[in-house]
Every structure is written in C-alpha cells, then in structure tokens.
Design an enzyme around this catalytic site. Structure first.
Site, short mmCIF file in Angstrom:
data_model
loop_
_atom_site.label_atom_id
_atom_site.label_comp_id
_atom_site.label_asym_id
_atom_site.label_seq_id
_atom_site.Cartn_x
_atom_site.Cartn_y
_atom_site.Cartn_z
N ARG A 1 12.91 3.51 2.87
CA ARG A 1 11.61 2.90 2.64
C ARG A 1 11.74 1.38 2.72
O ARG A 1 12.72 0.81 2.25
CB ARG A 1 11.09 3.29 1.26
N LYS B 1 9.83 11.36 -9.36
CA LYS B 1 8.44 11.84 -9.38
C LYS B 1 8.07 12.54 -8.08
O LYS B 1 7.53 13.64 -8.09
CB LYS B 1 7.46 10.68 -9.59
N ARG C 1 9.72 -3.99 -8.52
CA ARG C 1 8.95 -2.79 -8.85
C ARG C 1 9.32 -2.25 -10.22
O ARG C 1 8.47 -1.80 -10.98
CB ARG C 1 9.15 -1.73 -7.76
N ARG D 1 -1.12 3.56 -12.89
CA ARG D 1 -0.03 2.63 -13.17
C ARG D 1 -0.45 1.47 -14.04
O ARG D 1 0.41 0.67 -14.42
CB ARG D 1 0.51 2.07 -11.84
N ARG E 1 18.02 6.29 -1.41
CA ARG E 1 16.88 7.15 -1.09
C ARG E 1 16.55 7.11 0.40
O ARG E 1 16.57 6.07 1.04
CB ARG E 1 15.68 6.66 -1.90
P1 AMP Z 1 5.44 4.69 -4.81
O1 AMP Z 1 5.67 5.53 -3.60
O2 AMP Z 1 4.72 5.42 -5.89
O3 AMP Z 1 6.69 4.03 -5.31
O4 AMP Z 1 4.46 3.51 -4.35
C1 AMP Z 1 4.83 2.60 -3.32
C2 AMP Z 1 3.95 1.35 -3.37
O5 AMP Z 1 2.57 1.72 -3.17
C3 AMP Z 1 3.96 0.61 -4.69
O6 AMP Z 1 5.06 -0.28 -4.83
C4 AMP Z 1 2.63 -0.13 -4.63
O7 AMP Z 1 2.69 -1.22 -3.74
C5 AMP Z 1 1.73 0.93 -3.99
N1 AMP Z 1 1.14 1.83 -5.04
C6 AMP Z 1 1.37 3.15 -5.19
N2 AMP Z 1 0.68 3.65 -6.22
C7 AMP Z 1 -0.01 2.60 -6.74
C8 AMP Z 1 -0.90 2.46 -7.84
N3 AMP Z 1 -1.22 3.50 -8.63
N4 AMP Z 1 -1.42 1.22 -8.07
C9 AMP Z 1 -1.13 0.18 -7.30
N5 AMP Z 1 -0.27 0.23 -6.26
C10 AMP Z 1 0.28 1.44 -5.97
#
Ligand code: AMP
Length: 221
Positions: A162, A8, A173, A90, A129
């Site tokens: 990360r 994404k 996740r 989400r 990653r």
């Molecule tokens: P991502 O970079 O999209 O994988 O997001 C990293 C982390 O940010 C996730 O594991 C959540 O802890 C938090 N996060 C990102 N987007 C959301 C969302 N829409 N709702 C809740 N937590 C989020």
C-alpha cells in the site's frame, strides 16, 4: 475497531461472509475511488498518501450513500443481514454521523469489536503487509502469505505494498489512531456495546473469538 495493522481488514474479509454481512471498509472505498480516478478519489488521494484522515463530512456522506445502496439490496431480498464496518468510524463526528444515518433507517449499531494488539507489534505487521490492487484482499509476507509468492490467491493479480505503508505514513496513521480514534472506544464501552478481542494470536483464533462475540450478540452464522 483497532489500530492500523491490528487485522481489521483480514478479519472482516472472513467474518462478513460467515454472518451474511456486507463488508464496508471506508479505506477500501477510498482506495477504489483513487484507482478509478473519480471526483471523490481526486479529493481523497492527498489525504491517503499523507496518511491523514479524509474530512468527516466527505467520509460520512460516503458511508450514507453506501447504506442507501445496501438498503436497496436488502429490499430486493438478497439475504444480506447488515453491514460490518471496517475502519469507520474514526472520529467523534463520524460516530455521531453513523448513529444518525442508522437511526433514520431504523437501524442501530449492534456490537463494536476492538481487535487489540500491542503498539510495538503493529509496525512490524504493517511493514510486511501486501494488498491485491484488483480485489483489495490483504496478505502479510510472514503472518499471512499468499499461496504463490506475491500473487493474489483469489484472482492471480500481482500483490503490491500500500502507498501509505511507508515508515513515515505508518507513524502518522498510528498517532492519529491513538489521538482521535482510540478515545471513541469509551463512547461504545459506556453504551455497553464494546467487546475487546486479543488480536495478538493466530488469524484463525482471532476469527473464532470475533465470531463468538457476534453469536453472543444474537447473530447467526
Ligand atoms: P485503512 O485502509 O482503513 O487503513 O484506510 C486507509 C486511509 O483511508 C486512511 O489512512 C485515511 O486516509 C482514509 N480513511 C479510511 N477510513 C477513514 C475514515 N473513517 N475517516 C477518514 N479517513 C479514512
């Protein structure tokens, strides 16, 4: 939309400038808040470290603030045509929160793209990653390497992993994705908004597939 490791972020970085959209990644906004040690960052940090979702009310408020900021930018005539959401919504509550936040601004979701990758491929993608701690650009040791080893192509900063790309957090996740986020696809499918793109292909091929979907939806490059 798509599971962690589906691509994404990588695709959004390419598609957003192509279509004059603002790339709105909630994960990136949370990571910046944590790095800048803001009040939001202090709340979000524990959830990010554990691989859990930040509570819906906080996430929806963050997006609403961002939409207000983008509306102001557009009003000043900067040529922005809309937003490309990456990692949001989400949960059901977030999807409804987004509908409300858009409706009050007389806007709507115009298309939802799911980047689909088989589950057994996701873990290997996530474990290799790399991310730039300065500008958030994402790379992969094998599938999307930087030009110079461990150095960001754009800004020269040393790339890192990360904090939530550990085996335990990755598993958590992905479980949360399949339990809470994947069911949302049905909400968008039933409204005729969802298009599924095969994400298990060369990065350029996936970008082109997504670009064509957006063009079919009436957006122009
Ligand atoms: P991502 O970079 O999209 O994988 O997001 C990293 C982390 O940010 C996730 O594991 C959540 O802890 C938090 N996060 C990102 N987007 C959301 C969302 N829409 N709702 C809740 N937590 C989020």
């Amino acid at each position: 939309m798509g599971a962690q490791g589906a691509g994404k972020g990588t695709q959004a970085e390419r598609i957003a400038p192509m279509f004059h959209l603002s790339h709105l990644s909630t994960g990136e906004l949370f990571r910046s808040a944590v790095a800048a040690e803001t009040a939001l960052g202090a709340i979000a940090k524990g959830f990010l470290d554990r691989g859990e979702l930040v509570p819906d009310d906080i996430t929806i408020e963050l997006v609403d603030e961002r939409l207000a900021f983008l509306a102001a930018l557009r009003a000043s005539g900067d040529g922005l045509r809309g937003a490309l959401f990456d990692g949001f919504p989400r949960t059901d509550a977030q999807a409804h929160g987004l509908d409300v936040a858009l409706a009050v601004r007389d806007e709507r979701v115009s298309k939802v793209v799911e980047i689909s990758v088989p589950r057994d491929r996701l873990v290997s993608r996530l474990s290799g990653r790399l991310v730039c701690p300065n500008d958030g650009l994402t790379y992969h040791l094998v599938f999307n390497p930087p030009k110079a080893a461990y150095v960001c192509d754009r800004c020269g900063t040393t790339l890192t992993q990360r904090a939530d790309d550990t085996p335990e957090a990755i598993e958590k996740r992905l479980s949360i994705y399949f339990a809470q986020t994947e069911p949302l696809l049905e909400y968008y499918r039933s409204r005729g908004l969802l298009v599924v793109v095969d994400g298990d292909a060369e990065i350029d091929v996936v970008t082109e597939s997504i670009a064509r979907v957006l063009e079919d939806a009436g957006l122009t490059r």
